[in-house]
Design a protein around this motif. Structure first.
Motif, PDB file in Angstrom:
ATOM      1  N   UNK A  72       0.814  -1.217   0.000  1.00 54.02           N
ATOM      2  CA  UNK A  72       0.000   0.000   0.000  1.00 54.02           C
ATOM      3  C   UNK A  72       0.847   1.266   0.000  1.00 54.02           C
ATOM      4  N   UNK A  73       2.091   1.165   0.485  1.00 52.61           N
ATOM      5  CA  UNK A  73       2.959   2.342   0.538  1.00 52.61           C
ATOM      6  C   UNK A  73       3.450   2.776  -0.841  1.00 52.61           C
ATOM      7  N   UNK A  74       3.165   1.985  -1.863  1.00 53.59           N
ATOM      8  CA  UNK A  74       3.528   2.356  -3.231  1.00 53.59           C
ATOM      9  C   UNK A  74       2.532   3.332  -3.847  1.00 53.59           C
ATOM     10  N   UNK A  75       1.431   3.585  -3.180  1.00 49.72           N
ATOM     11  CA  UNK A  75       0.378   4.431  -3.730  1.00 49.72           C
ATOM     12  C   UNK A  75       0.660   5.908  -3.465  1.00 49.72           C
ATOM     13  N   UNK A  76       0.677   6.690  -4.525  1.00 43.20           N
ATOM     14  CA  UNK A  76       0.882   8.140  -4.392  1.00 43.20           C
ATOM     15  C   UNK A  76      -0.292   8.790  -3.676  1.00 43.20           C
ATOM     16  N   UNK A  77      -1.483   8.229  -3.832  1.00 47.74           N
ATOM     17  CA  UNK A  77      -2.665   8.795  -3.179  1.00 47.74           C
ATOM     18  C   UNK A  77      -2.552   8.652  -1.659  1.00 47.74           C
ATOM     19  N   UNK A  78      -2.058   7.532  -1.195  1.00 50.71           N
ATOM     20  CA  UNK A  78      -1.889   7.336   0.247  1.00 50.71           C
ATOM     21  C   UNK A  78      -0.900   8.347   0.797  1.00 50.71           C
ATOM     22  N   UNK A  79       0.195   8.568   0.094  1.00 55.89           N
ATOM     23  CA  UNK A  79       1.176   9.562   0.539  1.00 55.89           C
ATOM     24  C   UNK A  79       0.582  10.964   0.491  1.00 55.89           C
ATOM     25  N   UNK A  80      -0.257  11.253  -0.495  1.00 56.21           N
ATOM     26  CA  UNK A  80      -0.901  12.568  -0.569  1.00 56.21           C
ATOM     27  C   UNK A  80      -1.859  12.770   0.602  1.00 56.21           C
ATOM     28  N   UNK A 109      -1.653  11.360   3.548  1.00 58.74           N
ATOM     29  CA  UNK A 109      -0.840  11.549   4.752  1.00 58.74           C
ATOM     30  C   UNK A 109      -0.210  12.937   4.797  1.00 58.74           C
ATOM     31  N   UNK A 110       0.269  13.444   3.651  1.00 62.08           N
ATOM     32  CA  UNK A 110       0.887  14.769   3.614  1.00 62.08           C
ATOM     33  C   UNK A 110      -0.125  15.865   3.929  1.00 62.08           C
ATOM     34  N   UNK A 111      -1.313  15.775   3.340  1.00 63.38           N
ATOM     35  CA  UNK A 111      -2.352  16.778   3.599  1.00 63.38           C
ATOM     36  C   UNK A 111      -2.775  16.729   5.067  1.00 63.38           C
ATOM     37  N   UNK A 112      -2.940  15.521   5.601  1.00 63.29           N
ATOM     38  CA  UNK A 112      -3.348  15.383   7.004  1.00 63.29           C
ATOM     39  C   UNK A 112      -2.287  15.948   7.944  1.00 63.29           C
TER      40      UNK A 112
END
Length: 129
Positions: A8-16, A18-21
């Motif tokens: 799941x850590x390969x997903x750019x959406x997940x990182x986005x 987390x960054x916004x939060x």
């Protein structure tokens, strides 16, 4: 068990998400609990509150984007597999897609609670001054 979810850590959406939060939580924690309440604090809070509200609103939408991307990837993989191991392809893809929605919703709830607290704190300060 944890290693099963590292993909799941390969997903750019997940990182986005987390960054916004982290951006929103950092501002909210600073404005709610760290900064001294005075005229400067009130001005900064008025400046940031609309931005915080908008970025918090983007979290569930980013989760939905991740769901759509995950489902599209699942359907693409299903077309490539030609019926072999189709249950594994579907279950893995659906799990990835639903995780982003869950993450977006989970991350927005504490932010909305802190934003509500910040509004109450602003109203109390404005009433006293």
């Amino acid at each position: 068990m944890l290693a099963d979810y590292l993909f799941l850590l390969d997903s750019a959406v997940i990182w986005a998400i987390l960054a916004v939060a982290i951006f929103c939580y950092g501002l909210l924690i600073e404005l709610c609990f760290i900064s001294k309440v005075n005229d400067i604090w009130y001005g900064r809070t008025l400046y940031w509150v609309t931005c915080i509200k908008t970025t918090l609103a983007s979290l569930p939408l980013l989760g939905l984007l991740g769901t759509i991307m995950g489902l599209l990837a699942t359907f693409f993989r299903m077309s490539q597999e030609n019926g072999f191991n189709i249950q594994e392809v579907i279950s893995g893809g659906i799990a990835e897609a639903m995780f982003t929605t869950q993450l977006g919703l989970i991350m927005v709830i504490p932010g909305l609670l802190m934003l509500s607290y910040l509004h109450a704190k602003m109203n109390r300060w404005a009433a006293l001054n």
